[in-house]
Write a protein that holds these residues in place. Structure first.
Motif, PDB file in Angstrom:
ATOM      1  N   MET A   1      20.536 -71.202 -59.635  1.00  0.00           N
ATOM      2  CA  MET A   1      19.868 -71.405 -60.804  1.00  0.00           C
ATOM      3  C   MET A   1      18.860 -72.462 -60.763  1.00  0.00           C
ATOM      4  O   MET A   1      17.799 -72.238 -61.737  1.00  0.00           O
ATOM      5  CB  MET A   1      21.057 -71.375 -61.868  1.00  0.00           C
ATOM      6  N   LYS A   2      19.345 -73.650 -60.143  1.00  0.00           N
ATOM      7  CA  LYS A   2      18.372 -74.651 -60.168  1.00  0.00           C
ATOM      8  C   LYS A   2      17.100 -74.524 -59.005  1.00  0.00           C
ATOM      9  O   LYS A   2      16.307 -75.423 -58.763  1.00  0.00           O
ATOM     10  CB  LYS A   2      19.134 -75.863 -59.881  1.00  0.00           C
ATOM     11  N   LYS A   3      17.231 -73.716 -58.415  1.00  0.00           N
ATOM     12  CA  LYS A   3      16.208 -73.301 -57.135  1.00  0.00           C
ATOM     13  C   LYS A   3      16.203 -74.730 -56.299  1.00  0.00           C
ATOM     14  O   LYS A   3      15.111 -75.046 -55.850  1.00  0.00           O
ATOM     15  CB  LYS A   3      14.779 -73.035 -57.877  1.00  0.00           C
ATOM     16  N   ILE A   4      17.510 -75.181 -55.880  1.00  0.00           N
ATOM     17  CA  ILE A   4      17.405 -76.149 -55.046  1.00  0.00           C
ATOM     18  C   ILE A   4      17.574 -75.695 -53.514  1.00  0.00           C
ATOM     19  O   ILE A   4      18.549 -74.809 -53.180  1.00  0.00           O
ATOM     20  CB  ILE A   4      18.536 -77.100 -55.174  1.00  0.00           C
ATOM     21  N   GLY A   5      16.964 -76.216 -52.705  1.00  0.00           N
ATOM     22  CA  GLY A   5      16.804 -75.772 -51.340  1.00  0.00           C
ATOM     23  C   GLY A   5      17.912 -76.256 -50.273  1.00  0.00           C
ATOM     24  O   GLY A   5      17.940 -76.949 -49.488  1.00  0.00           O
ATOM     25  N   LEU A   6      19.037 -75.661 -50.819  1.00  0.00           N
ATOM     26  CA  LEU A   6      20.381 -75.719 -49.936  1.00  0.00           C
ATOM     27  C   LEU A   6      21.017 -74.372 -49.621  1.00  0.00           C
ATOM     28  O   LEU A   6      20.919 -73.536 -50.492  1.00  0.00           O
ATOM     29  CB  LEU A   6      21.417 -76.607 -50.777  1.00  0.00           C
ATOM     30  N   ARG A   7      21.494 -74.091 -48.479  1.00  0.00           N
ATOM     31  CA  ARG A   7      21.758 -72.772 -47.943  1.00  0.00           C
ATOM     32  C   ARG A   7      23.500 -72.507 -48.617  1.00  0.00           C
ATOM     33  O   ARG A   7      24.310 -73.571 -48.370  1.00  0.00           O
ATOM     34  CB  ARG A   7      21.870 -72.791 -46.862  1.00  0.00           C
ATOM     35  N   LYS A   8      23.615 -71.702 -49.404  1.00  0.00           N
ATOM     36  CA  LYS A   8      24.957 -71.501 -50.109  1.00  0.00           C
ATOM     37  C   LYS A   8      26.065 -71.082 -48.901  1.00  0.00           C
ATOM     38  O   LYS A   8      27.244 -71.625 -49.241  1.00  0.00           O
ATOM     39  CB  LYS A   8      24.908 -70.319 -51.000  1.00  0.00           C
ATOM     40  N   GLU A   9      25.649 -70.706 -47.960  1.00  0.00           N
ATOM     41  CA  GLU A   9      26.756 -70.285 -47.185  1.00  0.00           C
ATOM     42  C   GLU A   9      27.231 -71.557 -46.381  1.00  0.00           C
ATOM     43  O   GLU A   9      28.167 -71.620 -45.505  1.00  0.00           O
ATOM     44  CB  GLU A   9      26.246 -69.505 -45.980  1.00  0.00           C
ATOM     45  N   LEU A  10      26.356 -72.669 -46.656  1.00  0.00           N
ATOM     46  CA  LEU A  10      26.799 -74.050 -45.804  1.00  0.00           C
ATOM     47  C   LEU A  10      27.373 -74.859 -46.881  1.00  0.00           C
ATOM     48  O   LEU A  10      27.333 -76.159 -46.402  1.00  0.00           O
ATOM     49  CB  LEU A  10      25.577 -74.450 -44.887  1.00  0.00           C
ATOM     50  N   ILE A  11      27.666 -74.555 -48.047  1.00  0.00           N
ATOM     51  CA  ILE A  11      27.933 -75.574 -49.100  1.00  0.00           C
ATOM     52  C   ILE A  11      29.385 -76.421 -48.570  1.00  0.00           C
ATOM     53  O   ILE A  11      28.973 -77.638 -48.680  1.00  0.00           O
ATOM     54  CB  ILE A  11      28.444 -74.703 -50.316  1.00  0.00           C
ATOM     55  N   THR A  12      30.127 -75.664 -48.030  1.00  0.00           N
ATOM     56  CA  THR A  12      31.358 -76.560 -47.803  1.00  0.00           C
ATOM     57  C   THR A  12      30.977 -77.736 -46.651  1.00  0.00           C
ATOM     58  O   THR A  12      31.523 -78.863 -46.882  1.00  0.00           O
ATOM     59  CB  THR A  12      32.407 -75.613 -47.195  1.00  0.00           C
ATOM     60  N   LYS A  13      30.279 -77.113 -45.762  1.00  0.00           N
ATOM     61  CA  LYS A  13      29.755 -78.114 -44.682  1.00  0.00           C
ATOM     62  C   LYS A  13      28.914 -79.008 -45.229  1.00  0.00           C
ATOM     63  O   LYS A  13      29.033 -80.401 -44.810  1.00  0.00           O
ATOM     64  CB  LYS A  13      29.102 -77.347 -43.611  1.00  0.00           C
TER      65      LYS A  13
END
Length: 220
Positions: free
Chosen positions: A183-195
């Protein structure tokens, strides 16, 4: 030269001192002593009408757009004004010479300052570093929003018995946190959130302490 000293100095002397300053700047900029040849060519260009206000305006815009720290434009501008001031003095037009003299002197001082600093520091590298730092700060500000929301989710979704451990909390909030990132268009990969959360906990002391307040077992 201070403007208060201008009234005590003849225009010819000021013009001469400005030429001396410009000669030094030329040697620093171009690493040669062919200043006299440069001025002769400049005079010829002025005489032939090749140097116009429109040309100077274009060069000024290029200077601003490309590198404000460059000494080349203020150097050229000072040379032109000083030459025009000298021509005005030679023709007896002292009234017209003074504005040219003062602007030439000021521009020559600016050129000398820029030339000096360009020899002391790597201006391009410094500007690139500044841009990189600005970009890093902007990214950190965006990432802080994610950290704050992660802490909010850990509080709101905390089970009655509390979180078993950090990974229990991280896995439980990752989907909703991923939606926030989208939603905020932040450059982070969702599949690596936990990491990513695990890395932030390791590297960010404030984030680590906040999590420990939410998961008391981590204080042990």
């Amino acid at each position: 030269m201070l403007f208060k000293d201008l009234s005590k100095t003849s225009p010819e002397v000021i013009i001469s001192r400005t030429w001396e300053s410009l000669r030094d700047t030329h040697e620093n900029l171009f690493e040669n002593s062919r200043f006299d040849e440069f001025i002769l060519a400049l005079r010829e260009s002025i005489k032939n009408g090749d140097i116009t206000e429109a040309l100077l305006d274009d060069l000024r815009l290029q200077h601003i757009a490309a590198n404000k720290m460059s000494a080349e434009y203020p150097f050229l501008y000072a040379c032109i004004l000083n030459e025009l001031a000298q021509q005005a003095i030679s023709s007896g037009d002292h009234n017209r010479s003074w504005p040219l003299i003062t602007h030439a002197s000021a521009s020559a001082e600016g050129a000398a300052t820029h030339a000096f600093y360009s020899t002391v520091i790597d201006t391009t590298a410094a500007l690139n570093h500044r841009r990189a730092m600005a970009g890093a700060n902007a990214r950190n500000a965006k990432f802080q929003k994610v950290k704050d929301y992660a802490l909010t989710l850990m509080i709101e979704k905390r089970p009655k018995h509390g979180w078993d451990d950090f990974m229990h909390a991280a896995e439980s909030i990752k989907n909703e946190l991923g939606n926030f990132i989208d939603m905020k268009k932040i450059g982070l990969r969702k599949e690596l959130i936990t990491k990513t959360l695990r890395r932030w906990r390791k590297d960010d002391e404030i984030f680590r302490r906040a999590i420990a307040e939410i998961i008391p077992s981590l204080k042990q």
